[in-house]
Design an enzyme around this catalytic site. Sequence first.
Site, mmCIF file in Angstrom:
data_model
loop_
_atom_site.group_PDB
_atom_site.id
_atom_site.type_symbol
_atom_site.label_atom_id
_atom_site.label_comp_id
_atom_site.label_asym_id
_atom_site.label_seq_id
_atom_site.Cartn_x
_atom_site.Cartn_y
_atom_site.Cartn_z
ATOM 1 C CB THR A 63 21.776 -17.252 -2.245
ATOM 2 O OG1 THR A 63 22.625 -16.368 -1.492
ATOM 3 C CG2 THR A 63 20.332 -16.987 -1.872
ATOM 4 C CB VAL B 269 34.623 -25.666 6.152
ATOM 5 C CG1 VAL B 269 35.793 -26.630 6.001
ATOM 6 C CG2 VAL B 269 35.087 -24.234 5.993
ATOM 7 C CE LYS C 112 34.156 -25.952 0.656
ATOM 8 N NZ LYS C 112 33.998 -27.101 -0.206
#
Length: 814
Positions: free
Chosen positions: A555, A609, A682
């Site tokens: 999710t 990432v 990230k």
Amino acid sequence: MRVLKFGGSSVANAENINKIVSTLKERIGKEKLVVVVSALGGITDTLINSVAMASRGEELYKEELQKIENRHLEMVKELIPISQQSHLLSLVKRHCNEIEDICSGVFLLQELTPRTKDRVMSYGELLSSQIISAKFQSEGFENKWTDSRKIIITNSHYEHAVVDFELTNEKIQNYFANSVESFFLVPGFIASDINGITTTLGRGGSDYTASIIAAALNANALEIWTDVSGMMTADPRLVSNAKIIPHILYREAMELSHFGAKVVYPPTIQPVMRKNIPVWVKSTFAPSDHGTLIENTSIKNGSSVRGISSINKIALLSLEGSGMAGIPGFSKRLFETLANEQINVILITQSSSEHSICVGIEEASAQTAKKAVDEAFADEIERLKVDPLIVENDLAIIALVGDKMKSHPGISGKMFSALGKNGVNVRAISQGSSERNISAVISTKDVKKAVNVLHEEFFETTYKQVNLFITGVGNVGSRLISQLLQQHQYIQKNLRLHIRVVGIANSRKMLFNQKGIDLKNWKELLENADEMNLGEFVKAIQTKNLRNSVFVDATANENVAKHYAEILEKSVSIVACNKIAASSSFNYYEKLKNLARESNVHFLFETNVGAGLPVIGTLNDLLLSGDKINKIEAVLSGTLNFVFNNYKGTESFAKVVKRAQEEGYTEPDPRLDLSGVDVVRKIMILARESGEKIEMEDINNNAFMPPQCMLGSVDDFYACMEKEEAHFKKIFEEANKAGKKLKFVASYENGKAKVGLQQIDPSHDFYHLFGKDNVVLFYTNRYTEQPLVVKGAGAGAEVTASGVFADIIRAVRI
Ligand code: ADP
Ligand code: ASP
Ligand code: MG
């Protein structure tokens, strides 16, 4: 001469008894046979239940007795030709009347003594053995029914009588020496004391009856016929992959049964072992299967662990006290006290120190033990030298058994590490001085998981079971499920992992199936499942307590990420493509990492990432091998790369963004991508993984979006971008004129991270970055001039799902 014993399920009904007849047909007459039988399956329990009800004044005991009578009468009618039934029917009636008389006495007195209980229980075997004897007779196989109470003599310790071997051996030998017959039918379990009062040998004791007779007569073999094809590497009711052990040493069989392998009653092995009589364990229902041969010589089977067993309903007694060191012989006094109460000590832990001693006994005796021990040490307790006995209930013992374990170092290490990885808390440990067993006391709720974990660790060359709980079945989650389905066979064959999805949830519904959800049909099953409740979903992971569990978060939900800590604490690994946890406060990120380490599980988020690209994995490998990250430069937004690669000032910027969303590259909320926040997250994760204690606020975000477009709803956002088309066009044209491309670049160097839109020169590594690709350049001590480059598709459900897949494998393989 051979002694054969048929257990309760083997004689449970007429059909089974017919099976016995056809198995024995060929053998009768060829060799002297003594056949010992149990009561019909379940009858001993029903007898105990009836008389216990009577003792409580519950009149319904009569109904129970009626059931017992009916079952035996039915059996006679099914087994014996009508012309020969009457004698047997009246025998059944007579016995059942006796039971009823005894029970009505108990009902009147409302008192049940162990002696009376033994008498009542004895009818189970008396009835079954006489019916079976008559059955063989009716088939033309002459046999002699032999009352074992006349040949097995015990003390008067009812329910667990101790055999007087001297008297018993003499009686058995005389009896059989004086009998001309070659086929005998004998009730198991029952015996009598010196005064002729009926006793019993303990629940499951028919095996023992057969062994006592076999040893006394120096039989060629003892055969235990039951409902499984031999002794198995674990209890088949707990471990579906348990395997038959074809050969086992007496000593090993004894240990396995002592620690709960019910297939052979523990005292059974001793008498036959002394006489070196081989024991076969065979299945009545598959007589041609090899079965297990228990004997004195060992056959190598490749594993030094022979089997795993477990006993439930154990209590742990701890006697502790600072003054104990000064009390001479306190452990002797403890054991004597327990022995006087006839309490059997199943396990003594190694942790017995000067100040404490700890033993495992049956839970049923715990209160008696507490009372007796506290009385025995009353003086010391009063003088505060010893604490009152501590009793812990709801425990179980699991044991690894194998004669060869002592010559193989590292078995206990492997055992406890496997248990630890699965969150099984070990309360006490004991390693027999013979090193033939290593046993551990654990909580009852963990038994099934623990036995399965150990079985996988020591026996399963086939596969290890992995249990997945997946939240989020949108783009990524549903692709993951397709990939799991597609790769199932391959993974099983090549990695020996059997991956099952046992829980699936989306924001509306949640579905569980402990045996594995049918992945061909999951959508429909989920639609018809229960309402989703996140708390309940997480609780189910804990209560189901399955081995090698992994929680998959596909999710982008903040609430789901809040549950990670409690999941890791239960020793369940987490694989997340949800970035929220890894990019939340540094404290939470660090807490989760530490929790995973402490619980011996994994917290993996490779897809946070670069989607499926091996970015975090590569970084971790560099660090593990002693390298140091000096600089990272990267294009980390598949969405932004797609947008700037496709935006040429002709089609509107808003439309290009819309396309990226439709292709499934963006976050559910595309503003997270366009604002650069997703890239900030990230690069922060990469910086953190490189060892930097860094927060979102520490990262400079040189955003390019007009701030007014970031307010309101997603629809407002698209409308605003259309309105601001000139702004985007200007950015594009400036770069285009200079012969450069626009890239949203993230970098990390000297403890600082930043992100922002940059014009990229054709000579730069980033210039040729097409489509939705990502690229990460690692400059390290080893990669100085030329960076280590990871490049490829950095967004998309299929590649992200495959990255999640790889993390799942990583989480369970090591
Ligand atoms: P019987 O009535 O024939 O004496 P039991 O029920 O006493 O049979 O024993 C057989 C049962 O023991 C099997 O059905 C199995 O469920 C259980 N069992 C427990 N541990 C083991 C094991 N290690 N190997 C085989 N069976 C086991
Ligand atoms: N019938 C007895 C019991 O159920 C003995 C046996 O089956 O071995 O315990
Ligand atoms: Mg048994």
